[in-house]
Design a protein around this motif. Structure first.
Motif, short mmCIF file in Angstrom:
data_model
loop_
_atom_site.label_atom_id
_atom_site.label_comp_id
_atom_site.label_asym_id
_atom_site.label_seq_id
_atom_site.Cartn_x
_atom_site.Cartn_y
_atom_site.Cartn_z
N THR A 164 0.83 -1.21 0.00
CA THR A 164 0.00 0.00 0.00
C THR A 164 0.86 1.25 0.00
O THR A 164 0.57 2.22 -0.71
CB THR A 164 -0.92 0.01 1.24
N HIS A 165 1.92 1.21 0.79
CA HIS A 165 2.88 2.32 0.79
C HIS A 165 3.48 2.52 -0.59
O HIS A 165 3.68 3.64 -1.05
CB HIS A 165 3.99 2.03 1.81
N ASP A 166 3.73 1.42 -1.29
CA ASP A 166 4.27 1.50 -2.65
C ASP A 166 3.30 2.19 -3.60
O ASP A 166 3.71 3.00 -4.44
CB ASP A 166 4.59 0.10 -3.19
N VAL A 167 2.03 1.84 -3.49
CA VAL A 167 1.02 2.46 -4.36
C VAL A 167 0.98 3.97 -4.13
O VAL A 167 0.97 4.77 -5.09
CB VAL A 167 -0.36 1.85 -4.10
N ILE A 168 0.99 4.38 -2.87
CA ILE A 168 0.98 5.81 -2.55
C ILE A 168 2.28 6.45 -3.01
O ILE A 168 2.28 7.55 -3.57
CB ILE A 168 0.77 6.01 -1.04
N GLY A 169 3.40 5.76 -2.77
CA GLY A 169 4.71 6.30 -3.17
C GLY A 169 4.84 6.47 -4.67
O GLY A 169 5.36 7.48 -5.14
N LEU A 170 4.37 5.49 -5.43
CA LEU A 170 4.44 5.58 -6.89
C LEU A 170 3.51 6.66 -7.42
O LEU A 170 3.85 7.35 -8.40
CB LEU A 170 4.09 4.22 -7.51
N SER A 171 2.37 6.83 -6.78
CA SER A 171 1.45 7.90 -7.19
C SER A 171 2.09 9.26 -6.96
O SER A 171 2.01 10.16 -7.82
CB SER A 171 0.14 7.80 -6.41
N TRP A 172 2.74 9.43 -5.82
CA TRP A 172 3.41 10.70 -5.52
C TRP A 172 4.60 10.90 -6.46
O TRP A 172 4.86 12.02 -6.91
CB TRP A 172 3.86 10.71 -4.07
N ALA A 173 5.31 9.82 -6.78
CA ALA A 173 6.43 9.93 -7.71
C ALA A 173 5.94 10.38 -9.08
O ALA A 173 6.61 11.18 -9.76
CB ALA A 173 7.14 8.57 -7.83
N ALA A 174 4.77 9.89 -9.51
CA ALA A 174 4.20 10.30 -10.79
C ALA A 174 3.91 11.80 -10.79
O ALA A 174 4.13 12.49 -11.80
CB ALA A 174 2.93 9.52 -11.08
#
Length: 216
Positions: A164-174
């Motif tokens: 879940t942290h990855d999903v949020i992190g990748l969204s922020w990275a985008a």
């Protein structure tokens, strides 16, 4: 009579975790600086690979916590210090490289080492930057268990929360990559690129010093 307290507990844990991890993800740090610099200097594709590497590191830490390996960092001063020193040296190496060889223009891949690096190199840069930071491990060890419901699988929940942290992190990275690309024309001016690389190098060195001097 059927009681629904376990479901309420799970829901409360999920909501609390999502709020906390989102705030922490949005807090600027080494990962943010690395993604922004890579996006501006090397393009969105390599920045995306860097972000994937960073988030794989988070997933590995989550799995380590779930299977009890992360607790080693809390129990062993030697293990923590060895990983801390390795991480600090790696960040210092990245920072000094940017200070010594700042980019001043977008040149051809044949004459620019950073542009000639493949996507795998940028992936590993993000992965190692995350994996060699024991503060991430200690954070996961102390942070994730707070949100695991009683009698739940620690391994399953730890990996799920890391994902879940990855999903949020990748969204922020985008978002970071998109914002950088919007200003790409200005950021890739020779003078701006040189200043940006040197400032990023100083930031990396600062993170290396903070990591080296940190305590659990």
């Amino acid at each position: 009579m059927i009681l629904c307290f376990p479901e309420v507990s799970v829901t409360a844990s999920l909501i609390s975790f999502l709020i906390a991890i989102t705030i922490l993800t949005l807090t600027p740090g080494f990962d943010t600086a690395l993604i922004l610099r890579t996006s501006a200097a090397n393009g969105w594709r390599k920045a995306a690979m860097t972000a994937l590497g960073i988030n794989l590191g988070c997933l590995v830490w989550g799995a380590a916590v779930g299977f009890g390996l992360g607790a080693l960092l809390l129990a062993s001063e030697l293990a923590y210090n060895l990983l801390k020193i390795a991480g600090a040296i790696y960040l210092l190496w990245l920072g000094l490289g940017l200070l010594r060889h700042p980019r001043s223009s977008l040149v051809t891949p044949e004459t620019d080492k950073s542009n000639s690096q493949g996507y795998g190199a940028f992936f590993m840069k993000g992965f190692l930057g995350n994996l060699l930071n024991p503060k991430v491990g200690v954070f996961y060890v102390s942070f994730l268990p707070q949100f695991i419901p009683a009698d739940a699988s620690v391994a399953l929940w730890s990996i799920a929360m890391a994902a879940t942290h990855d999903v949020i992190g990748l969204s922020w990275a985008a978002v970071l990559i998109a914002s950088t690309q919007f200003f790409a024309g200005h950021l890739r001016r020779p003078a701006v690129m040189k200043i940006m690389d040197r400032l990023t190098g100083l930031v990396f060195i600062g993170f290396a010093a903070r990591l080296a001097l940190s305590r659990r």
